[in-house]
Design an enzyme around this catalytic site. Structure first.
Site, PDB file in Angstrom:
ATOM      1  N   ASP A 153      18.979  18.783  37.000  1.00  0.00           N
ATOM      2  CA  ASP A 153      18.047  17.662  37.016  1.00  0.00           C
ATOM      3  C   ASP A 153      17.917  17.024  38.407  1.00  0.00           C
ATOM      4  O   ASP A 153      18.918  16.805  39.095  1.00  0.00           O
ATOM      5  CB  ASP A 153      18.558  16.598  36.023  1.00  0.00           C
ATOM      6  CG  ASP A 153      17.599  15.431  35.880  1.00  0.00           C
ATOM      7  OD1 ASP A 153      16.444  15.666  35.498  1.00  0.00           O
ATOM      8  OD2 ASP A 153      18.002  14.287  36.168  1.00  0.00           O
ATOM      9  N   GLU A 159      15.109  21.812  38.746  1.00  0.00           N
ATOM     10  CA  GLU A 159      13.988  20.926  38.460  1.00  0.00           C
ATOM     11  C   GLU A 159      13.658  20.220  39.774  1.00  0.00           C
ATOM     12  O   GLU A 159      14.225  19.183  40.106  1.00  0.00           O
ATOM     13  CB  GLU A 159      14.355  19.889  37.391  1.00  0.00           C
ATOM     14  CG  GLU A 159      13.146  19.107  36.911  1.00  0.00           C
ATOM     15  CD  GLU A 159      13.208  17.596  37.128  1.00  0.00           C
ATOM     16  OE1 GLU A 159      12.202  16.923  36.827  1.00  0.00           O
ATOM     17  OE2 GLU A 159      14.232  17.081  37.601  1.00  0.00           O
ATOM     18  N   ASP A 204       7.959  15.267  30.864  1.00  0.00           N
ATOM     19  CA  ASP A 204       7.534  14.389  31.952  1.00  0.00           C
ATOM     20  C   ASP A 204       6.016  14.405  32.115  1.00  0.00           C
ATOM     21  O   ASP A 204       5.309  15.154  31.457  1.00  0.00           O
ATOM     22  CB  ASP A 204       8.214  14.806  33.259  1.00  0.00           C
ATOM     23  CG  ASP A 204       9.655  14.304  33.317  1.00  0.00           C
ATOM     24  OD1 ASP A 204       9.938  13.251  32.713  1.00  0.00           O
ATOM     25  OD2 ASP A 204      10.479  14.974  33.951  1.00  0.00           O
ATOM     26  N   ARG A 224       5.204   8.299  29.143  1.00  0.00           N
ATOM     27  CA  ARG A 224       5.617   9.668  28.822  1.00  0.00           C
ATOM     28  C   ARG A 224       5.904   9.845  27.333  1.00  0.00           C
ATOM     29  O   ARG A 224       5.868  10.952  26.809  1.00  0.00           O
ATOM     30  CB  ARG A 224       6.838  10.063  29.663  1.00  0.00           C
ATOM     31  CG  ARG A 224       6.516  10.186  31.142  1.00  0.00           C
ATOM     32  CD  ARG A 224       7.748  10.456  31.967  1.00  0.00           C
ATOM     33  NE  ARG A 224       8.721   9.369  31.844  1.00  0.00           N
ATOM     34  CZ  ARG A 224       9.950   9.412  32.355  1.00  0.00           C
ATOM     35  NH1 ARG A 224      10.346  10.473  33.023  1.00  0.00           N
ATOM     36  NH2 ARG A 224      10.776   8.396  32.216  1.00  0.00           N
TER      37      ARG A 224
HETATM   38  C1  GLC Z   1      14.105  14.225  35.740  1.00  0.00           C
HETATM   39  C2  GLC Z   1      13.709  14.124  34.293  1.00  0.00           C
HETATM   40  C3  GLC Z   1      13.038  12.803  34.043  1.00  0.00           C
HETATM   41  C4  GLC Z   1      14.007  11.717  34.408  1.00  0.00           C
HETATM   42  C5  GLC Z   1      14.534  11.892  35.835  1.00  0.00           C
HETATM   43  C6  GLC Z   1      15.730  11.032  36.068  1.00  0.00           C
HETATM   44  O1  GLC Z   1      13.017  14.219  36.590  1.00  0.00           O
HETATM   45  O2  GLC Z   1      12.873  15.190  33.948  1.00  0.00           O
HETATM   46  O3  GLC Z   1      12.640  12.683  32.713  1.00  0.00           O
HETATM   47  O4  GLC Z   1      13.336  10.485  34.313  1.00  0.00           O
HETATM   48  O5  GLC Z   1      14.978  13.213  36.064  1.00  0.00           O
HETATM   49  O6  GLC Z   1      16.866  11.567  35.456  1.00  0.00           O
END
Ligand code: GLC
Length: 648
Positions: free
Chosen positions: A295, A337, A402, A526
């Protein structure tokens, strides 16, 4: 240059291991004669040089560097010894078939446990449904303990070792992962390692004044340093709080909070944080998690005078986590990500860093083509950055939990004569239904009136026109909305990489406006595209002619076509200009099989001249695997509005 700023040589790392091993053995006196331990030392021999080199680059200068390396090896040894036999067997299998995730047989899906199945036990009852769709990779959204109320959809984690009570227990999670594995489905969970919630044990200790735990986070007594950093930072959640810091009155300190003010960024300059998080990561691996969605990777490292995104140390840290996994949980693989500029996304992808990556450029280009009914930008931009290192793969998706942010490369747009700012605004207006030809029902997210930036929320079905068509009771538009969904998923299923279904898309779930009534969710749009799964609607997939049947079986067909054709193996994708800007085309070629995929983004029929098809090496007659029909193209190929073809 100071001699110690040179990375260690292989010889130096060998010497270091020779120094550390006897100390490590002493800590595990009962284990060192076992086969488990020999296997561990064997892996350590192989992977220590890489790990040592990486740790040295990040932490080398600190006076107690070797102490920390020893702690990290101890964490690895403990986790390996605790790893269940079934997972050790998986380790061996995966090591013998390292690139299994590049197979055309892999199909992904994602869901929230509570919204999809109630809880972890309920999830086990849904395995049949997942198998029906051909799913072999299941990403469950964060399911760990988190603060009551707003917890950023679970991304504010209070314990990586305790499941949220409402969803079940760690044992339920272990049982679910085993059950999924027995059905050929790999469990994917998030590794939220940039931040913890402000209720995590470490944060609680820090809040009580424990300095060693305050050093786990970024804390400042006044605004001097935050102001210095903020000169070059961009706000990520401007609606939640301006800037990247939050003042905690009880602490009398400013805390770094890139996201919400209850999500505290971890301070990876402190090697103890790396070791502690490596322990949490291996704990997840030992619970049966096979893939980690890494993440928010861009934000791991901070440096004054930079935007604190994508810094070299962030890469080194992920690689170091990867090396830890190779030593103590070799079956574990990473997916990054990184929702950043297209050129930066690929930098996270390699076998040494993240084996897989979300493919946001493809996602946004698809939505762009749908709105503009034009494939030019996609054809111009995608080929430049599609190829990945050997053994790596994209995760191709249309929607996730998201928002959709228009992360195009401005240069690509200028090259086609488009004004990036104006075009992004057109897309925002289009997807909230305010543009003349729009069929979408979306909402803006994090609209920043100063810069004009905004992102889009909405389910696939609602953005593709199903909500509007059903509201207006328009069968023609309903048909077109279904075609759009299957056109987009057609590309997701056949383009190089793993297709990822946002569960609910396969039955056309629409926006859920109820979040507006929930004070904990209101304000975070979201939630619009995070509806509860509708099992009654899912049942209608069995009734011929219903919307659910048409979408579900359309997707099932795509899933089968992908799995049954070798051409969809691995990521190699050759993009082609078919001579019609409404039509997006690419070849998939593998082991003698070659398939041409064509997607007509227009609401009207489109033609491809036969001469162009011949130039592409196609004969006069061929078969479209989607329609299951032979086609004779003597003069031209005519595609229906919004048709997707896979031509063999
Ligand atoms: C990532 C997740 C998102 C979250 C962010 C903070 O981007 O996909 O949903 O708000 O991390 O953890």
């Amino acid at each position: 240059m100071h001699p110690h700023s040179l990375p260690p040589t292989i010889h130096e790392s060998r010497l270091s291991l020779n120094r550390l091993l006897p100390r490590l053995r002493k800590s595990f006196p009962d284990d060192i004669e076992t086969a488990e331990w020999y296997a561990f030392e064997d892996r350590l021999e192989r992977h220590f040089p890489v790990l040592f080199d990486l740790l040295w680059r990040v932490y080398g200068p600190s006076y107690d560097f070797f102490f920390h390396v020893e702690q990290i090896l101890r964490t690895c040894a403990e986790s390996w010894l605790a790893r269940p036999p079934e997972l050790k067997s998986l380790d061996a299998t995966r090591e013998g078939h390292a690139h299994w995730y590049t197979s055309n047989r892999v199909v992904g899906a994602m869901a929230y446990v509570d919204l999809f199945a109630g809880d972890l036990e309920g999830m086990r009852d849904k395995v049949g449904y997942l198998k029906e769709l051909g799913v072999t990779y299941l990403h469950l959204m964060p399911l760990f303990k988190s603060p009551a109320g707003d917890d950023d959809g679970g991304y504010a984690i209070s314990s990586y070792r305790e499941v949220d009570e409402e969803l079940g227990t760690m044992d339920d999670l272990r049982q679910l992962s085993a059950e999924l594995r027995h059905h050929g489905i790999s469990l994917v969970l998030d590794f939220v390692f940039n931040h913890t919630s402000d209720e995590h044990e470490w944060a609680m200790k820090a809040r009580k004044g424990d300095e060693s735990h305050q050093a786990y986070y970024w804390m400042f007594p006044d605004r001097t340093e935050p102001d210095q950093y903020e000169r070059t930072l961009r706000p990520i959640f401007p609606d939640a709080h301006p800037g990247s810091f939050t003042y905690r009155t009880s602490l009398g300190k400013w805390v770094w909070t890139t996201f919400n003010n209850f999500q505290w960024d971890l301070n990876y300059r402190n090697p103890e944080v790396f070791n502690a998080m490596a322990g949490e990561m291996l704990y997840l691996a030992n619970a049966g998690v096979e893939m980690l969605r890494m993440d928010a990777v861009p934000f791991l490292w901070k440096e004054k005078g930079t935007n604190c995104e994508n810094l070299p140390e962030a890469h080194l840290l992920i690689q170091a986590f990867n090396a830890v996994a190779r030593i103590a949980a070799p079956a574990l693989i990473f997916k990054s990500e990184a929702i950043v500029a297209p050129d930066d996304i690929k930098k996270y992808v390699s076998e040494e860093e993240c084996h897989l990556s979300y493919n946001p450029p493809l996602m946004v280009l698809l939505w762009n083509s749908l709105a503009s009914r034009n494939a030019s930008l996609m054809l111009h931009a995608l080929p430049k950055r599609f190829e990945l290192p050997q053994g790596c793969s994209w995760v191709n998706y249309l929607r996730c939990h998201d928002d959709i942010g228009w992360g195009f490369e401005d240069r690509d747009m200028w090259e086609l004569g488009m004004n990036p700012h104006d075009h992004r605004w057109f897309l925002n207006r289009f997807f909230i239904g305010e543009e003349g030809t729009s069929f979408s029902r979306g909402k803006l997210f994090q609209h920043n009136p100063t810069t004009g930036d905004a992102r889009i929320c909405g389910t696939t079905a609602s953005l593709c026109g199903l909500e509007k068509a059903r509201y207006e009771d328009d069968e023609h538009q309903t048909e077109y909305a279904i075609r759009r969904i299957l056109l987009l998923y057609g590309i997701i299923f056949t383009m190089g990489g793993i297709p990822l279904i946002y569960l609910g898309d396969e039955i056309g779930l629409q926006n859920d406006y109820d979040y507006e009534k929930d004070p904990e969710k209101d304000g975070d749009e979201r939630w619009l595209h995070r509806p509860s799964f509708d099992w009654e609607a899912a049942e209608r997939r069995r009734e011929p002619g219903t919307v659910e049947d048409r979408i579900f079986h359309g997707m099932l067909k795509l899933s089968l076509i992908r799995k049954n054709n070798q051409a969809f193996h691995e990521t190699r994708t050759e993009f082609v200009d078919v001579g019609n800007h409404h039509v997006f085309g690419y070849f998939r070629v593998h082991e003698g099989q070659s398939i041409l995929c064509l997607a007509n983004f227009n609401d009207y029929p489109e033609e491809i001249p036969a001469t162009r098809l011949r130039q592409l090496g196609l004969r006069k007659t061929f078969t479209d695997l989607i329609a299951g029909q032979p086609i004779v193209a003597t003069e031209k190929l005519v595609m229906e509005p919004l048709q997707f073809m896979a031509i063999l």
